[in-house]
Design a protein around this motif. Sequence first.
Motif, PDB file in Angstrom:
ATOM      1  N   THR A  63     -28.779 -22.881  -6.025  1.00 21.56           N
ATOM      2  CA  THR A  63     -28.975 -22.559  -5.047  1.00 21.56           C
ATOM      3  C   THR A  63     -28.262 -23.697  -4.094  1.00 21.56           C
ATOM      4  N   HIS A  64     -27.480 -24.802  -4.920  1.00 17.79           N
ATOM      5  CA  HIS A  64     -26.120 -25.060  -4.419  1.00 17.79           C
ATOM      6  C   HIS A  64     -25.232 -25.183  -5.222  1.00 17.79           C
ATOM      7  N   PHE A  65     -23.930 -25.323  -4.981  1.00 19.03           N
ATOM      8  CA  PHE A  65     -22.489 -25.395  -5.592  1.00 19.03           C
ATOM      9  C   PHE A  65     -21.888 -26.502  -4.625  1.00 19.03           C
ATOM     10  N   MET A  66     -20.524 -27.189  -5.817  1.00 18.98           N
ATOM     11  CA  MET A  66     -19.632 -27.878  -5.322  1.00 18.98           C
ATOM     12  C   MET A  66     -18.186 -27.524  -6.554  1.00 18.98           C
ATOM     13  N   VAL A  67     -17.781 -27.482  -5.906  1.00 20.93           N
ATOM     14  CA  VAL A  67     -16.186 -27.140  -7.058  1.00 20.93           C
ATOM     15  C   VAL A  67     -15.479 -27.885  -6.652  1.00 20.93           C
ATOM     16  N   LEU A  68     -14.711 -28.489  -7.267  1.00 28.93           N
ATOM     17  CA  LEU A  68     -13.537 -29.534  -7.758  1.00 28.93           C
ATOM     18  C   LEU A  68     -12.315 -29.211  -7.918  1.00 28.93           C
ATOM     19  N   PRO A  69     -11.870 -28.138  -7.058  1.00 34.01           N
ATOM     20  CA  PRO A  69     -10.449 -27.924  -7.155  1.00 34.01           C
ATOM     21  C   PRO A  69      -9.535 -28.653  -7.217  1.00 34.01           C
ATOM     22  N   GLU A  70      -7.831 -28.065  -7.941  1.00 28.85           N
ATOM     23  CA  GLU A  70      -6.924 -28.634  -7.704  1.00 28.85           C
ATOM     24  C   GLU A  70      -6.400 -27.476  -6.641  1.00 28.85           C
ATOM     25  N   PHE A 100     -14.983 -30.619  -2.619  1.00 28.43           N
ATOM     26  CA  PHE A 100     -14.602 -31.601  -3.469  1.00 28.43           C
ATOM     27  C   PHE A 100     -12.701 -31.755  -3.348  1.00 28.43           C
ATOM     28  N   SER A 101     -12.287 -32.696  -2.219  1.00 28.12           N
ATOM     29  CA  SER A 101     -11.191 -32.048  -2.493  1.00 28.12           C
ATOM     30  C   SER A 101     -10.506 -33.033  -1.437  1.00 28.12           C
ATOM     31  N   PRO A 102      -9.867 -34.074  -1.992  1.00 36.07           N
ATOM     32  CA  PRO A 102      -8.602 -34.752  -1.375  1.00 36.07           C
ATOM     33  C   PRO A 102      -7.789 -34.597  -0.922  1.00 36.07           C
ATOM     34  N   ASP A 103      -7.543 -33.561  -1.127  1.00 36.27           N
ATOM     35  CA  ASP A 103      -6.250 -33.652  -0.401  1.00 36.27           C
ATOM     36  C   ASP A 103      -6.311 -32.123   0.275  1.00 36.27           C
ATOM     37  N   GLY A 104      -7.556 -32.157   0.776  1.00 37.17           N
ATOM     38  CA  GLY A 104      -7.929 -31.484   1.882  1.00 37.17           C
ATOM     39  C   GLY A 104      -8.683 -29.825   2.228  1.00 37.17           C
ATOM     40  N   LEU A 105      -8.427 -28.825   3.224  1.00 35.01           N
ATOM     41  CA  LEU A 105      -8.207 -27.789   2.505  1.00 35.01           C
ATOM     42  C   LEU A 105      -7.544 -26.030   2.961  1.00 35.01           C
ATOM     43  N   PRO A 106      -7.047 -25.997   2.461  1.00 34.87           N
ATOM     44  CA  PRO A 106      -6.100 -24.045   3.436  1.00 34.87           C
ATOM     45  C   PRO A 106      -6.944 -24.409   4.104  1.00 34.87           C
ATOM     46  N   PRO A 107      -6.380 -23.911   5.710  1.00 38.57           N
ATOM     47  CA  PRO A 107      -7.183 -22.924   6.659  1.00 38.57           C
ATOM     48  C   PRO A 107      -8.580 -21.759   6.951  1.00 38.57           C
ATOM     49  N   HIS A 108      -7.393 -20.966   5.243  1.00 42.15           N
ATOM     50  CA  HIS A 108      -8.749 -19.690   5.212  1.00 42.15           C
ATOM     51  C   HIS A 108      -9.846 -20.200   5.087  1.00 42.15           C
ATOM     52  N   PHE A 109     -10.080 -22.020   4.057  1.00 42.58           N
ATOM     53  CA  PHE A 109     -11.112 -22.487   3.936  1.00 42.58           C
ATOM     54  C   PHE A 109     -11.642 -23.484   4.744  1.00 42.58           C
ATOM     55  N   SER A 110     -10.954 -23.479   5.936  1.00 42.59           N
ATOM     56  CA  SER A 110     -11.888 -24.457   6.838  1.00 42.59           C
ATOM     57  C   SER A 110     -13.342 -24.349   7.009  1.00 42.59           C
ATOM     58  N   GLY A 111     -13.549 -23.496   7.071  1.00 41.60           N
ATOM     59  CA  GLY A 111     -15.291 -23.011   7.242  1.00 41.60           C
ATOM     60  C   GLY A 111     -16.177 -24.085   6.343  1.00 41.60           C
ATOM     61  N   PHE A 112     -15.570 -23.863   5.097  1.00 44.14           N
ATOM     62  CA  PHE A 112     -16.728 -24.791   4.156  1.00 44.14           C
ATOM     63  C   PHE A 112     -16.502 -26.318   4.182  1.00 44.14           C
ATOM     64  N   ALA A 115     -13.491 -35.861   0.707  1.00 42.26           N
ATOM     65  CA  ALA A 115     -12.560 -36.507  -0.664  1.00 42.26           C
ATOM     66  C   ALA A 115     -13.013 -37.864  -0.850  1.00 42.26           C
ATOM     67  N   GLU A 116     -14.158 -38.123  -0.042  1.00 40.41           N
ATOM     68  CA  GLU A 116     -14.408 -38.943  -1.493  1.00 40.41           C
ATOM     69  C   GLU A 116     -16.115 -39.206  -2.317  1.00 40.41           C
ATOM     70  N   PRO A 117     -15.466 -39.444  -3.544  1.00 38.39           N
ATOM     71  CA  PRO A 117     -17.436 -39.719  -3.891  1.00 38.39           C
ATOM     72  C   PRO A 117     -19.489 -39.873  -3.036  1.00 38.39           C
ATOM     73  N   GLY A 118     -18.157 -40.823  -2.239  1.00 37.90           N
ATOM     74  CA  GLY A 118     -19.419 -41.321  -1.871  1.00 37.90           C
ATOM     75  C   GLY A 118     -20.209 -40.549  -1.004  1.00 37.90           C
TER      76      GLY A 118
END
Length: 299
Positions: A50-57, A83-95, A99-102
Amino acid sequence: MKVGIICVPSREADGTLFQELLSNKGIFADLLHVYGGWEKQISGWIESCTHFMVLPERTDFSASWFNYIAGFCNGSGRFLLIFSPDGLPPHFSGFPSVAEPGAALAHWLQEKEAWEKAEEIRGAKESLAAAGLFFHPEDLSRMAAAGEQETVELFMRAGMSADTRNRRGVPLLSLAVRGGHKHLVEYLLSIGCDIDAESGDRGNTALMDAAAEGEVEIAGILVRARAGLDVASRNGQTALILAVGQGNIGIASLLIQAGAAVDMRDSLGMSAYDYAKLFRHEELLALMEARGIREAREK
């Protein structure tokens, strides 16, 4: 609620950590590792989440698996957290991203609460439909007038307001009072209905209706819940005037002892004291006069 956690091999440790964190909070989470041939693994699995979490490089934002998940979530309206400690590219900024587990855990706990509420509403509406009821004020009002408390509670869980009125403008609380449904009155008060809402037909509050109908026990409940004692109807009648006029001695005594005004006048220029004299309610006159003497001494 089932959270599908998707990660590349280099993020497996993070994926396992999040799976454990969510499971410890009562959120079912399933982990999918993106290796070669992921297309065969993902087809049935993705539909069960029902929900998703992705951990990409960082390099995975252009990968086919990542774009597949993002497109699936967009098309199906399912929630996706990145989950991306390095931030998102502009075209994915809507998601939404963290950046932290907490922060991720806090996000999922909030989403769990919203999901459970939505599921409760959906389930309640399905139960109403199965009972042949529409999610409509008239059906709710009819159940309240009949004292069908379990069904009224079902309407509340489905998202209806405790201050719902029927087509004549009569609030649920007044309908419950007029029907003599004590437990329903208590329930509506417990969920925060407007205790002094005036009905569209009589212009009465629930306390006035209790006084007019002779509902002594319900009147006591409303007084203890701090209903307005001296609210006046369109013709200037208070609950005490109505009780005296109807000869409901028990309710009138209750209201006098609670401090209801005995000298407020209605549109005929008559007060509760005047009506008590007119109808020769000696017991009420004695209560009113005793209270007046006591109040005078206390000044």
